[in-house]
Enzyme design. Structure first.
Site, PDB file in Angstrom:
ATOM      1  N   SER A   8     -13.440   4.088   7.559  1.00  0.00           N
ATOM      2  CA  SER A   8     -12.398   3.191   7.051  1.00  0.00           C
ATOM      3  C   SER A   8     -11.350   2.995   8.130  1.00  0.00           C
ATOM      4  O   SER A   8     -10.678   3.948   8.537  1.00  0.00           O
ATOM      5  CB  SER A   8     -11.750   3.793   5.799  1.00  0.00           C
ATOM      6  N   HIS A  33     -15.775   0.034   6.805  1.00  0.00           N
ATOM      7  CA  HIS A  33     -15.062  -0.148   5.536  1.00  0.00           C
ATOM      8  C   HIS A  33     -13.659  -0.693   5.825  1.00  0.00           C
ATOM      9  O   HIS A  33     -12.906  -0.122   6.606  1.00  0.00           O
ATOM     10  CB  HIS A  33     -14.991   1.206   4.832  1.00  0.00           C
ATOM     11  N   ASP A  35     -10.117  -1.934   4.105  1.00  0.00           N
ATOM     12  CA  ASP A  35      -9.285  -1.840   2.901  1.00  0.00           C
ATOM     13  C   ASP A  35      -8.255  -2.955   2.874  1.00  0.00           C
ATOM     14  O   ASP A  35      -7.353  -3.006   3.704  1.00  0.00           O
ATOM     15  CB  ASP A  35      -8.580  -0.486   2.870  1.00  0.00           C
ATOM     16  N   MET A  37      -5.222  -4.570   0.906  1.00  0.00           N
ATOM     17  CA  MET A  37      -4.215  -4.191  -0.095  1.00  0.00           C
ATOM     18  C   MET A  37      -3.070  -5.199  -0.078  1.00  0.00           C
ATOM     19  O   MET A  37      -2.696  -5.701   0.979  1.00  0.00           O
ATOM     20  CB  MET A  37      -3.653  -2.803   0.228  1.00  0.00           C
ATOM     21  N   HIS A  66     -13.211  -3.759   0.801  1.00  0.00           N
ATOM     22  CA  HIS A  66     -12.750  -3.133  -0.450  1.00  0.00           C
ATOM     23  C   HIS A  66     -11.459  -3.831  -0.855  1.00  0.00           C
ATOM     24  O   HIS A  66     -10.413  -3.616  -0.246  1.00  0.00           O
ATOM     25  CB  HIS A  66     -12.537  -1.625  -0.178  1.00  0.00           C
ATOM     26  N   MET A  68      -8.316  -4.402  -2.909  1.00  0.00           N
ATOM     27  CA  MET A  68      -7.350  -3.761  -3.819  1.00  0.00           C
ATOM     28  C   MET A  68      -6.172  -4.719  -3.965  1.00  0.00           C
ATOM     29  O   MET A  68      -5.060  -4.472  -3.496  1.00  0.00           O
ATOM     30  CB  MET A  68      -6.904  -2.414  -3.230  1.00  0.00           C
ATOM     31  N   MET A 137     -13.786   5.891  -6.640  1.00  0.00           N
ATOM     32  CA  MET A 137     -12.576   6.295  -5.909  1.00  0.00           C
ATOM     33  C   MET A 137     -12.311   7.775  -6.181  1.00  0.00           C
ATOM     34  O   MET A 137     -12.122   8.174  -7.328  1.00  0.00           O
ATOM     35  CB  MET A 137     -11.364   5.476  -6.367  1.00  0.00           C
ATOM     36  N   ASP A 175     -15.042   7.113  -1.975  1.00  0.00           N
ATOM     37  CA  ASP A 175     -13.937   6.724  -1.091  1.00  0.00           C
ATOM     38  C   ASP A 175     -12.688   7.532  -1.420  1.00  0.00           C
ATOM     39  O   ASP A 175     -12.131   7.404  -2.512  1.00  0.00           O
ATOM     40  CB  ASP A 175     -13.685   5.215  -1.307  1.00  0.00           C
TER      41      ASP A 175
HETATM   42  C1  DX5 Z   1      -7.666   4.251  -0.073  1.00  0.00           C
HETATM   43  C2  DX5 Z   1      -8.738   3.497   0.647  1.00  0.00           C
HETATM   44  C3  DX5 Z   1      -9.630   4.330   1.463  1.00  0.00           C
HETATM   45  C4  DX5 Z   1      -8.949   5.123   2.547  1.00  0.00           C
HETATM   46  C5  DX5 Z   1      -9.641   6.437   2.575  1.00  0.00           C
HETATM   47  O1  DX5 Z   1      -7.092   3.417  -1.019  1.00  0.00           O
HETATM   48  O2  DX5 Z   1      -9.558   2.797  -0.278  1.00  0.00           O
HETATM   49  O3  DX5 Z   1     -10.718   3.600   1.983  1.00  0.00           O
HETATM   50  O4  DX5 Z   1      -9.007   4.539   3.824  1.00  0.00           O
HETATM   51  O5  DX5 Z   1      -8.960   7.244   3.450  1.00  0.00           O
HETATM   52  P1  DX5 Z   1      -9.260   8.788   3.616  1.00  0.00           P
HETATM   53  O6  DX5 Z   1     -10.691   8.937   4.004  1.00  0.00           O
HETATM   54  O7  DX5 Z   1      -8.300   9.175   4.696  1.00  0.00           O
HETATM   55  O8  DX5 Z   1      -8.955   9.466   2.296  1.00  0.00           O
HETATM   56 ZN    ZN Z   2     -11.408   1.881   0.536  1.00  0.00          ZN
END
Ligand code: DX5
Ligand code: ZN
Length: 229
Positions: A8, A33, A35, A37, A66, A68, A137, A175
Site C-alpha cells: 500500500s 494497493h 488508498d 480517501m 481501494h 474510501m 479491513m 488490509d
Molecule cells: C487503511 C488503508 C490501508 C493502509 C494499511 O485505511 O486501507 O491500505 O495503507 O496500512 P498498514 O499496512 O500500515 O496498516
Molecule cells: Zn487499503
C-alpha cells in the site's frame, strides 16, 4: 492458494512514488494497493485519479484501488480509465452496493466489497456471489500503521465460508496491520491478497521488506489448501 502481496503506497514517500512502486515490484509485489480517501467517509484525504493514471504508466503489476469515499459511484469510470485493474468499495458508503459492483464489472475490472471491522459478514450475503474478491479491513480505515484487530481472523474464516457456500472461489484480501507477525495468521485463516503499508514503506528497504513478507505469508499457507483450489 495463490498468495499475493499488495504493498500500500499510503505509507510511501509521495514525492517519490515511482521509486516506491519499483522497489516493491523488485521485491515481488503482485499488485499495488492505492488508498483513495476523501475526508468524509474516512477522516483522512489522500490521492485520486491523476495519481492512478501516472502510476499506471510505470507499474508492471495490476493496480488495486481501494475507494474510501462518499459518492464513489461518480468516480468509477474515471478510475477505470486511469488504469485500475481492481476496485474495492465500502457498502457502508454506498446506497446501492449491487449496482456499484455491477458497474465495476461492466467496466471490465475486478469488483471487491470491503468490510469495516464493525460491519457483519452477513451484509454481503446478497452480493457475495457476484464479487471478484472481498476485502476484510483488519483496522478501521483511514490511516496506515495501525494495530491489527485480532478478531479479523475469525471474520476472514466467516467470509471464506460464505463464499464457499455460494460456490464463489474468489480471493479474500486483508488490509490493516499486516506485518511479519500477523501475515501468517491471516493466510492460515484464508486470506490470499495481503495489503501492507507500514510494514513495507515504513522500512528502510521496501524491496527486502516485500520479499520477507511474502516468505512469511507462504509459511502460513495451510497444507490442505492446495487441494481446495
Ligand atoms: C487503511 C488503508 C490501508 C493502509 C494499511 O485505511 O486501507 O491500505 O495503507 O496500512 P498498514 O499496512 O500500515 O496498516
Ligand atoms: Zn487499503
Amino acid at each position: 492458494m495463490n498468495v499475493r502481496i499488495a504493498p500500500s503506497i499510503l505509507s510511501a514517500d509521495f514525492a517519490a512514488l515511482g521509486d516506491a512502486v519499483r522497489a516493491a515490484e523488485r521485491g515481488g509485489a503482485d499488485v499495488i494497493h492505492i488508498d483513495v480517501m476523501d475526508g468524509h467517509f474516512v477522516p483522512n484525504i489522500t490521492i485520486g485519479v491523476p495519481v492512478v493514471r501516472s502510476l499506471k504508466r510505470i507499474a508492471r503489476v495490476p493496480l488495486d484501488v481501494h475507494l474510501m469515499i462518499a459518492n464513489g459511484d461518480r468516480c468509477l469510470d474515471a478510475f477505470a480509465e486511469a488504469g485500475a485493474a481492481m476496485i474495492s468499495v465500502h457498502g457502508e458508503a454506498l446506497p446501492h452496493l449491487h449496482r456499484t459492483v455491477a458497474r465495476i464489472k461492466e467496466l471490465g475490472l475486478r469488483a471487491g466489497a470491503a468490510l469495516n471491522p464493525s460491519t457483519p459478514v452477513v451484509s454481503l450475503e446478497e452480493v457475495a456471489a457476484d464479487l471478484d474478491f472481498v476485502l476484510v479491513m483488519s483496522v478501521n480505515p483511514g490511516f496506515g500503521g495501525q494495530a491489527f484487530i485480532p478478531r479479523s481472523e475469525l471474520k476472514i474464516r466467516q467470509v471464506r465460508s460464505l463464499l464457499d457456500r455460494l460456490g464463489n472461489a474468489v480471493p479474500i484480501e486483508v488490509d490493516g496491520g499486516i506485518d511479519r507477525t500477523t501475515i501468517g495468521r491471516v493466510v492460515a485463516a484464508g486470506a490470499e491478497i495481503l495489503v501492507a503499508g507500514a510494514a513495507i514503506f515504513g522500512e528502510p528497504d521496501p524491496e527486502t521488506a516485500t520479499r520477507e513478507l511474502k516468505t512469511a505469508a507462504l509459511a502460513g499457507v495451510p497444507v490442505s489448501s492446495s487441494e481446495r483450489r
